[in-house]
Motif scaffolding. Structure first.
Motif, PDB file in Angstrom:
ATOM      1  N   GLY A 247       8.343  74.043  19.063  1.00 40.96           N
ATOM      2  CA  GLY A 247       7.582  73.117  18.211  1.00 40.96           C
ATOM      3  C   GLY A 247       6.077  73.237  18.370  1.00 40.96           C
ATOM      4  O   GLY A 247       5.374  73.580  17.415  1.00 40.96           O
ATOM      5  N   PRO A 248       5.547  72.966  19.590  1.00 43.72           N
ATOM      6  CA  PRO A 248       4.089  73.048  19.770  1.00 43.72           C
ATOM      7  C   PRO A 248       3.518  74.415  19.396  1.00 43.72           C
ATOM      8  O   PRO A 248       2.458  74.498  18.779  1.00 43.72           O
ATOM      9  N   SER A 249       4.242  75.508  19.747  1.00 43.55           N
ATOM     10  CA  SER A 249       3.730  76.841  19.447  1.00 43.55           C
ATOM     11  C   SER A 249       3.651  77.073  17.949  1.00 43.55           C
ATOM     12  O   SER A 249       2.658  77.592  17.437  1.00 43.55           O
ATOM     13  N   ILE A 250       4.730  76.683  17.239  1.00 41.02           N
ATOM     14  CA  ILE A 250       4.739  76.878  15.788  1.00 41.02           C
ATOM     15  C   ILE A 250       3.655  76.010  15.152  1.00 41.02           C
ATOM     16  O   ILE A 250       2.920  76.464  14.272  1.00 41.02           O
ATOM     17  N   GLU A 251       3.527  74.767  15.644  1.00 42.09           N
ATOM     18  CA  GLU A 251       2.510  73.875  15.077  1.00 42.09           C
ATOM     19  C   GLU A 251       1.124  74.482  15.249  1.00 42.09           C
ATOM     20  O   GLU A 251       0.340  74.567  14.291  1.00 42.09           O
ATOM     21  N   LEU A 252       0.820  74.938  16.461  1.00 39.99           N
ATOM     22  CA  LEU A 252      -0.504  75.502  16.725  1.00 39.99           C
ATOM     23  C   LEU A 252      -0.748  76.744  15.858  1.00 39.99           C
ATOM     24  O   LEU A 252      -1.799  76.881  15.226  1.00 39.99           O
ATOM     25  N   GLY A 253       0.262  77.628  15.799  1.00 40.46           N
ATOM     26  CA  GLY A 253       0.124  78.843  15.000  1.00 40.46           C
ATOM     27  C   GLY A 253      -0.124  78.527  13.530  1.00 40.46           C
ATOM     28  O   GLY A 253      -0.997  79.114  12.888  1.00 40.46           O
ATOM     29  N   LEU A 254       0.651  77.575  12.994  1.00 40.44           N
ATOM     30  CA  LEU A 254       0.498  77.231  11.576  1.00 40.44           C
ATOM     31  C   LEU A 254      -0.855  76.591  11.311  1.00 40.44           C
ATOM     32  O   LEU A 254      -1.534  76.928  10.329  1.00 40.44           O
ATOM     33  N   LEU A 255      -1.265  75.649  12.201  1.00 42.20           N
ATOM     34  CA  LEU A 255      -2.579  75.011  12.017  1.00 42.20           C
ATOM     35  C   LEU A 255      -3.674  76.066  11.989  1.00 42.20           C
ATOM     36  O   LEU A 255      -4.573  76.033  11.133  1.00 42.20           O
ATOM     37  N   GLN A 256      -3.594  77.028  12.926  1.00 42.11           N
ATOM     38  CA  GLN A 256      -4.626  78.070  12.991  1.00 42.11           C
ATOM     39  C   GLN A 256      -4.653  78.886  11.715  1.00 42.11           C
ATOM     40  O   GLN A 256      -5.720  79.135  11.147  1.00 42.11           O
ATOM     41  N   ILE A 257      -3.473  79.296  11.231  1.00 38.07           N
ATOM     42  CA  ILE A 257      -3.460  80.193  10.086  1.00 38.07           C
ATOM     43  C   ILE A 257      -3.864  79.447   8.820  1.00 38.07           C
ATOM     44  O   ILE A 257      -4.525  80.013   7.940  1.00 38.07           O
ATOM     45  N   ILE A 258      -3.502  78.160   8.728  1.00 36.27           N
ATOM     46  CA  ILE A 258      -3.907  77.387   7.547  1.00 36.27           C
ATOM     47  C   ILE A 258      -5.422  77.244   7.528  1.00 36.27           C
ATOM     48  O   ILE A 258      -6.092  77.519   6.521  1.00 36.27           O
ATOM     49  N   LEU A 259      -5.993  76.863   8.674  1.00 34.48           N
ATOM     50  CA  LEU A 259      -7.446  76.710   8.736  1.00 34.48           C
ATOM     51  C   LEU A 259      -8.140  78.045   8.460  1.00 34.48           C
ATOM     52  O   LEU A 259      -9.115  78.118   7.697  1.00 34.48           O
ATOM     53  N   ALA A 260      -7.584  79.116   9.050  1.00 33.03           N
ATOM     54  CA  ALA A 260      -8.196  80.437   8.857  1.00 33.03           C
ATOM     55  C   ALA A 260      -8.203  80.823   7.383  1.00 33.03           C
ATOM     56  O   ALA A 260      -9.200  81.320   6.857  1.00 33.03           O
ATOM     57  N   THR A 261      -7.083  80.557   6.690  1.00 29.57           N
ATOM     58  CA  THR A 261      -6.998  80.911   5.270  1.00 29.57           C
ATOM     59  C   THR A 261      -7.971  80.070   4.449  1.00 29.57           C
ATOM     60  O   THR A 261      -8.641  80.581   3.545  1.00 29.57           O
TER      61      THR A 261
END
Lengths: 336, 322
Positions: free
Chosen positions: B101-115
């Motif tokens: 959970g935390p890993s997926i959340e962090l990864g998704l937050l990063q990629i959304i912000l990056a995009t």
């Protein structure tokens, strides 16, 4: 009219100059293009040269020893009470805590001063010295690993393109498997096996770099192999070894040298990450300094900032030289 | 299409098998758990030897390596990733499920912000090619690519301390999931998200810019401009839409890498994800966990690669698979 005249004469000059150009070897032309048209690349090259000098001659450039611990005797500050202790400097490497006994005033985690340009770390060692001496490990691992990776990549990629068939398929699947690991995960696994040493880390980063280089070498060899001069060499009965070494190899070095340069930056980052996580052997290392500095970042941000900046500068240097080389050497790959 | 997906999945099988095999044999070069315990054994030689044999038997290490390997692969096939060697001795699969959970959340937050950062910036750099805006953005992006996340993270931490006099809670027990305590969760996730997003956004922006410039030179864009469409329409509907196809690929690949590769950020900010699990157990010499995590992440990455290739066909009907 005047305009037309000048343009004609300029064309004539260019036409006259052309035959001479034809005799300039290609690699000198690339070097001239690099220095004449790529100011950013030259800047990157300057960074690499300076860091390279640090790596080679760090012990003569750095003002102190990397493990010298500084301190001052308590009486030095006693009279004035508020004397700025940073002004009381230790100018000889022997001026250590040992000389003054355990009562000596601690000199750790100081900010920048004239004696310690980048301040001192938590062990009262000179950060400027340690940043200079750290260049050897970063550049050494970065260059060494990419030399290994490039060698393996070119040999494997070149052979699998030239030989083809089952060997090609097998090599490609192994490369696929290697690329399925995030690089850091693969390196962590390697360091977990036995005692992590600089050699193992260097080889590990080289292995991580191999798949990408082999892909590029493979596709370039496939292109070059289809060219008429290779066919001509085959027709006159040249052995495979000679075709590979003297006809194909000289034509694939342009993309390889670009990926090598950018790869060195990535290698430096990987080594720093391992040192930061504490799985690399101890020593003067930018990554480990960033880690230690982070622990004291509230009191003394100097160590983390200067060590981290050194990593970033080194990576930046190789990245922009790689970008500039790509533009100069291989316009087809240019990221417009 | 269906045949293509099936063929890709079949081709992935040897890759995954190679990954498992490499990881298994590489990790068994080191002395086993039983040998390590025996090395520190203080009791009489006889008892130590008996202890060692007992532990080896319990862990299945008394069999030859090849038998252990076959058994490991067999267990993997039924979804058993093995058991942790350290307390509380949880199965690796359970532990991975809890920590995904935390890993997926962090990864998704990063990629959304990056995009979100990269798309307008990349479009702007491409539209104003060779202007000072372009140069500044390009230099900025190449600079951001050079800064390691583990340096950016402390810098951001220092910045919030000095400017806002605020730090997120960094101790191990502070973490709450998004559903338990959204406010605290996001305040802990904020800095690692920023630290991870900048480098990814620089990579996306550079690719988007070059793709935009490539597409701009094509005939249909010239036609659109020539027939008098407004520039914003040409850029958004004709250029950007077509330039996004390879960008989507790199976003997919980055996401897979981020979910498994946030090892450093998770350990700095004490986020109980897969990366922190790996680093902690690595220090405790917990082989089954290290094996399990690496295999699981590699499988996720192989599957993501296939997914990205399939998505390619969906976004770009010109691509034909046979």
């Amino acid at each position: 009219m005047a305009n037309a005249n000048t343009s004609v004469s300029a064309d004539t000059v260019a036409a006259l100059a052309e035959p001479e150009e034809r005799f300039t070897p290609k690699r000198f032309k690339a070097a001239r293009d690099f220095f004449a048209h790529k100011p950013l690349g030259v800047f990157g090259l300057a960074i690499i040269v300076v860091l390279g000098l640090f790596a080679l001659f760090g012990q003569y450039i750095a003002p102190y020893g990397p493990e010298t611990r500084f301190s001052i005797a308590p009486q030095a500050t006693a009279p004035a009470g508020n004397t700025n202790v940073d002004d009381v400097s230790c100018n000889t490497p022997d001026c250590t805590a040992k000389a003054h006994g355990s009562a000596a005033l601690d000199f750790s985690n100081r900010g920048p001063s004239s004696a310690h340009w980048f301040g001192t770390d938590e062990g009262a060692r000179d950060t400027f010295t340690r940043v200079i001496r750290g260049a050897r490990r970063s550049l050494g691992v970065g260059l060494g690993s990419l030399l290994i990776g490039t060698f393996m990549g070119v040999v494997l990629g070149g052979l699998s393109a030239y030989v083809g068939g089952k060997f090609d398929t097998a090599t490609q699947r192994v490369m696929d498997a290697l690329q399925a690991f995030p690089p850091l995960l693969f390196l962590l696994l390697l360091t977990a096996v036995g005692q992590p040493s600089i050699t193992i880390i260097t080889i590990g980063i080289g292995i991580v770099a191999t798949p990408q280089i082999s892909r590029i070498a493979r596709s370039t060899v496939l292109q070059v192999r289809a060219l008429p001069f290779v066919e001509a060499a085959q027709v006159i009965g040249a052995p495979d070894r000679r075709i590979l070494v003297s006809h194909i190899l000289p034509n694939i070095w342009a993309p390889v040298i670009v990926i090598f340069t950018i790869g060195v930056g990535a290698g430096i980052l990987a080594e720093a990450a391992l040192s930061f996580l504490g799985v690399a052997p101890v020593g003067v290392s930018w990554g480990f300094m960033t880690f230690k500095g982070t622990q004291f970042i509230k009191q003394a941000p100097g160590e983390a900032i200067f060590a981290g900046a050194a990593i970033s500068l080194a990576v930046l240097g190789f990245n922009i030289v790689g970008d500039a080389l790509r533009d100069v050497l291989d316009p087809r790959l240019r990221a417009r | 299409m269906q045949r293509y997906i099936i063929r890709r999945l079949l081709l992935a099988i040897p890759v995954v098998w190679l990954v498992v095999t490499m990881v298994f044999f590489v990790s068994h070069v080191r002395p086993s758990r039983a040998e390590q315990l025996a090395a520190t054994c203080q009791l009489s030689k006889d008892i130590c030897a008996r202890n060692k044999a007992a532990i080896q038997k319990q862990l299945g290490e008394d069999k030859p390596l090849i038998v252990q390997y076959v058994r490991y692969v067999g267990n993997l096939l039924i979804g058993d990733l093995g058991k942790s060697l350290t307390a509380p001795y949880n199965p690796v699969r359970t532990e991975l499920g809890n920590r995904a959970g935390p890993s997926i959340e962090l990864g998704l937050l990063q990629i959304i912000l990056a995009t979100i950062i990269a798309i307008p910036v990349g479009v702007m750099a491409a539209v104003r090619q060779d202007s000072w805006v372009d140069y500044v953005l390009r230099i900025l992006s190449i600079g951001l690519l050079a800064i390691p996340t583990f340096f950016l993270a402390p810098l951001l931490l220092l910045f919030t301390i000095k400017v806002f006099n605020w730090t997120p809670q960094l101790n191990q027990t502070a973490y709450r999931s998004l559903f338990q305590n959204p406010g605290r969760n996001l305040s802990i996730m904020l800095l690692p998200t920023l630290a991870g997003a900048f480098a990814s956004s620089a990579a996306i922006m550079r690719l988007l810019r070059s793709q935009m410039l490539e597409v701009t030179r094509q005939d249909f864009v010239r036609t659109a401009t020539a027939k008098g469409l407004r520039q914003s329409v040409v850029v958004m509907r004709h250029t950007l839409k077509n330039a996004m196809i390879p960008v989507i690929t790199i976003i997919g690949l980055l996401t897979a890498g981020l979910i498994g590769g946030n090892v450093v950020l998770e350990s700095i900010f004490n986020i109980p994800g897969i990366g922190l699990y790996l680093v902690t157990e690595l220090q405790l010499n917990d082989l089954p966990v290290v094996l399990g995590v690496v295999v699981a992440v590699a499988v996720v990455i192989v599957l993501t690669n296939i997914l990205v290739d399939v998505a390619y066909a969906w976004f770009d009907p010109r691509i034909r698979y046979s």
